[in-house]
Design a protein around this motif. Structure first.
Motif, short mmCIF file in Angstrom:
data_model
loop_
_atom_site.label_atom_id
_atom_site.label_comp_id
_atom_site.label_asym_id
_atom_site.label_seq_id
_atom_site.Cartn_x
_atom_site.Cartn_y
_atom_site.Cartn_z
N LEU A 96 -0.39 35.31 36.45
CA LEU A 96 0.95 35.90 36.38
C LEU A 96 1.55 35.68 35.00
CD1 LEU A 96 2.35 34.88 39.88
CD2 LEU A 96 1.99 37.22 39.06
N ILE A 97 1.27 34.52 34.41
CA ILE A 97 1.80 34.21 33.08
C ILE A 97 1.04 34.95 31.99
CG2 ILE A 97 2.10 32.34 31.39
CD1 ILE A 97 2.42 30.45 33.84
N SER A 104 -1.11 31.62 39.43
CA SER A 104 0.04 31.33 38.57
C SER A 104 -0.29 31.59 37.11
CB SER A 104 0.48 29.87 38.76
OG SER A 104 1.07 29.66 40.01
N ARG A 105 -1.45 31.14 36.68
CA ARG A 105 -1.84 31.37 35.29
C ARG A 105 -1.98 32.85 34.99
NH1 ARG A 105 -6.48 27.52 32.94
NH2 ARG A 105 -5.95 28.89 31.19
N THR A 118 5.17 29.28 38.53
CA THR A 118 4.92 29.80 37.17
C THR A 118 5.69 29.04 36.08
OG1 THR A 118 6.53 31.58 37.61
CG2 THR A 118 4.18 32.12 37.84
N GLY A 144 1.95 22.01 37.63
CA GLY A 144 2.14 22.81 38.83
C GLY A 144 2.37 21.96 40.06
N PRO A 156 2.44 30.40 44.15
CA PRO A 156 2.08 30.69 42.75
C PRO A 156 3.22 31.29 41.95
CG PRO A 156 0.34 31.41 44.23
CD PRO A 156 1.49 31.02 45.09
N VAL A 157 4.05 32.13 42.58
CA VAL A 157 5.19 32.72 41.87
C VAL A 157 6.20 31.64 41.49
CG1 VAL A 157 7.17 34.25 42.11
CG2 VAL A 157 4.93 35.02 42.88
N TRP A 212 3.60 27.19 33.24
CA TRP A 212 3.83 27.59 31.84
C TRP A 212 4.06 26.35 30.97
CZ3 TRP A 212 8.01 26.82 28.58
CH2 TRP A 212 7.96 27.51 27.36
#
Length: 506
Positions: free
Chosen positions: A54-55, A51-52, A89, A114, A85-86, A93
């Motif tokens: 992706l950000i 996730s991190r 996000t 999260g 994870p998507v 964030w």
């Protein structure tokens, strides 16, 4: 056994009205009062890294040395699954933003935020258990007991506070069954989208589409409805193969050890997932209300045989699939069967009124079994064994090798006491100052998150806020949650419902 017929007032009161909204908010508030201050464990940490990334980088890579596999582009990738994870996000964030603004460790703030996603998903699944029970002909009282049992009497209570994919998959499966048992074309078409998302949540979700399609076929629905979940399954498989290619440059390489899949030990695992108290098993030990699901499934068979095929097929398919997987790990109860617990609790909700009090008793027992995880990490017990002996640890994480007295279910209360003793004797500022420092060899229990009270308000002194303020807020949240549960119960059953009685012998 007396089983009441369908509630004629359903035509006047929507299934997802005020009682369902109050139930959702109640579960959320009670869970959030015990929100963990961070993620501990390889699987959850991997997906948090995703996730991190992706950000921050726009891809699924994880840091080198975090346990990933190197891809052809030189970056490292996790073997975990993409959908959680998507979806996480936005929450991650927020955690990163708060961490940067307050100069707090990002791995804590991002992980804590999260974890909110799985809390929301679990609360929504409880509402779906309520709705699905009604859709299958259950009473509102039974539906409420089933939803309450799912949220507070099973391992849903535990895994709502972990960053694993199972709560998400359970939500998708339950929602898919709900719309599949509907009557409108758009509901049946939605099963295609959900079948695709199930695979992205976890590859075991590939079972969902074919079972729903078979149900539609038995119902003699039009071909576009039968094909919808099939097309969704094909699309989901295609997306997952593309995800493999992005990570490892191969459509067929997922990074998983496929040698663990086979028939060796199949029967022992099939049995152990229900009755062994060992790690990864013991549905009836860790989720006592599911003991009544057998009776509920019989009631469903008597009422609606085709719906029994769909709901029972989901339960059987996931059980048999994971019976063929030689799993071991730091699991609390039957982790891989978490996605089918909602279906089992729906079956419990279909039982007649005389079974409600036994169900409540089993729910209370289930809460007591899982309650220590509200304030500690269940992994603390496994960490103690790892520090003691690798051989003992490997024996304990198996289904049948360890003696019953060594099972996690019989040891977590004591391990929780030891973690709380460490927490009260260690200033939280000391733990905060050592964030990210690996524990010395053989001293895994000294990891910072394994010697705290595992709730968000324990870390408030780091931000200059007294702990008592956090405790007061948490108590307020629990109190409001309990009031909303009471409101949901009273609103759902008032005015009194006039029912037509039918008899089903059990």
């Amino acid at each position: 056994m007396n089983v009441q017929g369908q509630d004629p007032s359903k035509e006047l009161r929507p299934i997802f009205g005020l009682p369902a909204i109050a139930l959702f908010l109640a579960v959320c508030l009670i869970y959030l009062a015990f929100l963990k201050p961070g993620i501990w464990g390889l699987d959850g940490t991997d997906m948090l890294h995703m996730s991190r990334s992706l950000i921050e980088k726009g891809n699924f890579s994880i840091p080198e040395g975090a346990g990933g596999i190197q891809g052809p582009d030189g970056q490292f990738y996790s073997i975990r699954y993409p959908l959680l994870p998507v979806m996480a996000t936005p929450f991650v964030w927020v955690g990163l933003t708060v961490g940067n603004a307050l100069n707090l460790p990002l791995q804590y703030t991002a992980g804590t935020c999260g974890l909110v996603l799985n809390i929301l998903l679990t609360a929504a699944t409880a509402v779906l258990v309520y709705g699905l029970t009604l859709r299958l002909g259950g009473q509102r009282r039974g539906a409420f007991v089933a939803a309450l049992g799912y949220a507070f009497g099973t391992t849903a209570l535990v895994y709502a506070r972990e960053f694993f994919a199972e709560p998400l998959l359970g939500f998708i499966i339950t929602l898919c069954l709900y719309v599949a048992f509907g009557t409108t074309r758009w509901e049946h078409w939605c099963t295609g989208l959900l079948a695709a998302l199930a695979i992205a949540a976890k590859p075991a979700g590939i079972l969902l589409g074919p079972i729903v399609a078979f149900y539609f076929l038995l119902k003699r629905y039009s071909w576009e409805r039968v094909l919808a979940p099939c097309i969704g399954t094909v699309v989901g498989v295609g997306l997952y193969l593309a995800y493999n290619y992005v990570r490892f440059g191969s459509f067929t390489s997922s990074g998983q050890d496929t040698s663990q899949l086979g028939f060796d030990g199949f029967l022992l695992r099939a049995l152990g997932q229900w009755i062994s108290p060992g790690s990864g098993g013991g549905m009836f030990w860790y989720c006592p209300p599911t003991l009544l699901a057998l009776g509920g499934l019989w009631v469903l068979w008597q009422r609606r045989k085709l719906e029994f095929v769909a709901l029972g097929g989901i339960v059987a398919a996931f059980w048999l699939l994971h019976s063929g997987w030689a799993f071991n790990g730091w699991n609390w109860g039957p982790r891989f069967l978490v996605p089918i617990i909602p279906a089992l609790m729906v079956a419990v909700g279909l039982l007649g009124k005389r079974w409600h009090m036994p169900a409540v008793g089993l729910i209370i027992l289930g809460f007591l079994v899982n309650a220590p995880t509200l304030v500690v990490y269940y992994q603390r017990y496994f960490a103690e064994l790892a520090d003691e002996s690798t051989a003992i640890l490997m024996q304990t994480v198996s289904l049948w090798d360890a003696p019953p007295a060594q099972a996690p279910i019989f040891n977590l209360w004591a391990a929780a006491g030891r973690q709380l003793a460490d927490a009260f004797s260690t200033p939280v500022q000391e733990i905060f100052s050592n964030v990210g420092a690996p524990p010395p060899p053989g001293q895994l229990v000294t990891s910072e998150l394994l010697r705290i009270v595992a709730v968000w308000w324990w870390f408030l002194p780091v931000a200059g806020i007294p702990t008592w303020i956090g405790i007061a807020i948490a108590l307020l949240m629990v109190s409001l949650g309990l009031w909303l549960l009471r409101y949901s119960w009273q609103t759902g059953l008032n005015p009194p419902i006039r029912l037509k009685s039918t008899q089903i012998d059990f």
